[in-house]
Write an enzyme that holds these catalytic residues in place. Structure first.
Site, PDB file in Angstrom:
ATOM      1  N   ALA A  75       4.212   7.994  12.870  1.00 38.66           N
ATOM      2  CA  ALA A  75       3.294   7.840  11.743  1.00 38.66           C
ATOM      3  C   ALA A  75       3.370   6.439  11.141  1.00 38.66           C
ATOM      4  CB  ALA A  75       3.599   8.895  10.673  1.00 38.66           C
ATOM      5  N   GLU A  78      -2.472   4.660   7.777  1.00 39.13           N
ATOM      6  CA  GLU A  78      -2.825   5.345   6.533  1.00 39.13           C
ATOM      7  C   GLU A  78      -4.341   5.269   6.327  1.00 39.13           C
ATOM      8  OE1 GLU A  78      -0.504   3.766   3.332  1.00 39.13           O
ATOM      9  OE2 GLU A  78       1.406   4.174   4.336  1.00 39.13           O
ATOM     10  N   TRP A 107      -4.494  10.082  11.166  1.00 42.03           N
ATOM     11  CA  TRP A 107      -4.728   9.854  12.594  1.00 42.03           C
ATOM     12  C   TRP A 107      -3.433   9.986  13.399  1.00 42.03           C
ATOM     13  CZ3 TRP A 107      -9.646  10.219  13.401  1.00 42.03           C
ATOM     14  CH2 TRP A 107     -10.551   9.725  12.461  1.00 42.03           C
ATOM     15  N   GLY A 193       3.433   0.663  23.629  1.00 43.12           N
ATOM     16  CA  GLY A 193       2.379   1.640  23.357  1.00 43.12           C
ATOM     17  C   GLY A 193       1.035   1.216  23.916  1.00 43.12           C
ATOM     18  N   GLU A 314      -4.084   2.492  19.212  1.00 44.87           N
ATOM     19  CA  GLU A 314      -3.102   1.442  19.505  1.00 44.87           C
ATOM     20  C   GLU A 314      -3.687   0.054  19.276  1.00 44.87           C
ATOM     21  OE1 GLU A 314       0.024   1.996  20.308  1.00 44.87           O
ATOM     22  OE2 GLU A 314       0.031   4.089  20.905  1.00 44.87           O
TER      23      GLU A 314
END
Length: 339
Positions: A75, A78, A107, A193, A314
């Site tokens: 997480a 925001e 998300w 990522g 990402e």
């Protein structure tokens, strides 16, 4: 598959990024949603703990995550801070030997169903890159709850939801690394990522291509398979070429990652190119299928819907293109993540 690069001592497979990319690609050729979930679990949540956790933390959490006993979430994003994470409003303040979290993350892949969430919260001043810290929060901790589950265009089998913290008390031993290192840690995690999303994109593109070749050989028009017509054959040739180029960019970034080399630019290039190819190839696949491609009787409409997330999650395509220049100018990488 849920602990590809976690060391064997913590229950993982102990493999590298080449094997990880192959895993994501092969799953995503069939279902991008499951590919996304496997990627988010591995490279974000599990990866963050693997890179920055101490032995006790790895023993506590990785052994459950790598074996599939637990599902992980990560997480950062925001409601008002996507690519601009340094303006995050989710805060953590210290009270004795505990930290109290307040704020909302959105998300978040596995925001409702995860057993553990790695969360980056602000512990210092706004816009201070050393003012954020990473915490691990287990499901069931008082003060943490799931919020709205998003009703998405694609990737519908991969849950995306809010994670809400209301006076959520976290013990000090749940901090990953040191206080103030959260932003720098997140940037390093996101380098890997982006390779994940590039691999996800490659898998979706390959799935769309496979379906298109099959259909073009079977579909008859004017007394012959439509694959015989240059209009279709040239589409397939272009798809195959761009897919191959995507794979080579991903392999380059994976090689640098395996060798511990800096690969911020290379992973951004791979993610940007592969994600745009996934959207384009999926669109071509629908076109090759004609009216049937617009129905749920054939798989290409799902590839088409799923692919779009890859240009957003990402870090958007726009942020990928701007990120390297911004990194050189500011000495930091601001290519951030959705969830």
């Amino acid at each position: 598959m849920l602990g590809v690069f976690v060391p064997e001592e913590y229950g993982g497979a102990g493999l590298g990024y080449f094997e990880y990319v192959d895993t994501i690609v092969e799953v995503s050729r069939i279902c991008g949603s499951i590919g996304l979930s496997v990627a988010a679990h591995n490279s974000l949540c599990t990866g963050h703990i693997n890179y920055f956790g101490n032995h006790e933390q790895k023993t506590k959490w990785l052994t459950k995550l790598a074996t599939g006993q637990w599902l992980g979430a990560w997480a950062l994003t925001e409601p008002n801070t996507g690519s601009d994470a340094m303006r995050m409003k989710c805060t953590a303040r210290k009270e004795g030997k505990e930290w109290v979290l307040n704020g909302t993350k959105c998300w978040i892949t596995h925001g409702k169903s995860s057993d553990v969430v790695v969360v980056v919260a602000r512990t210092g001043e706004l816009l201070d890159s050393k003012g954020m810290t990473t915490f691990v929060v287990e499901r069931g901790t008082p003060g943490m709850k799931a919020g709205k589950k998003e009703n998405k265009l694609g990737m519908r089998a991969s849950e995306t939801a809010e994670v809400i913290f209301e006076d959520c008390r976290i013990p000090e031993e749940n901090i990953l690394g040191q206080v103030g290192e959260g932003f720098q840690q997140a940037m390093k995690v996101l380098d890997g990522g982006r390779i994940s999303i590039a691999a996800l994109s490659l898998g979706i593109a390959r799935g769309a291509f496979d379906a298109s070749v099959k259909y073009a050989k079977e579909r008859q028009q004017f007394g012959q398979p439509i694959a015989n017509f240059q209009a279709i054959a040239f589409k397939l040739a272009d798809m195959a070429t761009r897919i191959e180029a995507s794979e080579l960019l991903i392999q380059q970034a994976s090689d640098l990652k395996n060798r511990g080399k800096k690969m911020t630019t290379e992973s951004a290039m791979a993610k940007y190119f592969a994600s745009e190819v996934a959207v384009w190839a999926s669109n071509e696949a629908v076109q090759i299928h004609g009216g049937y491609g617009y129905t749920k009787d054939f798989p290409v409409e799902k590839f088409y819907r799923d692919s779009k997330l890859c240009t957003i999650g990402e870090g958007t395509s726009e942020v990928q293109k701007a990120g390297d220049q911004q990194e050189r100018a500011e000495g930091m990488n601001l290519m951030l993540s959705v969830g």
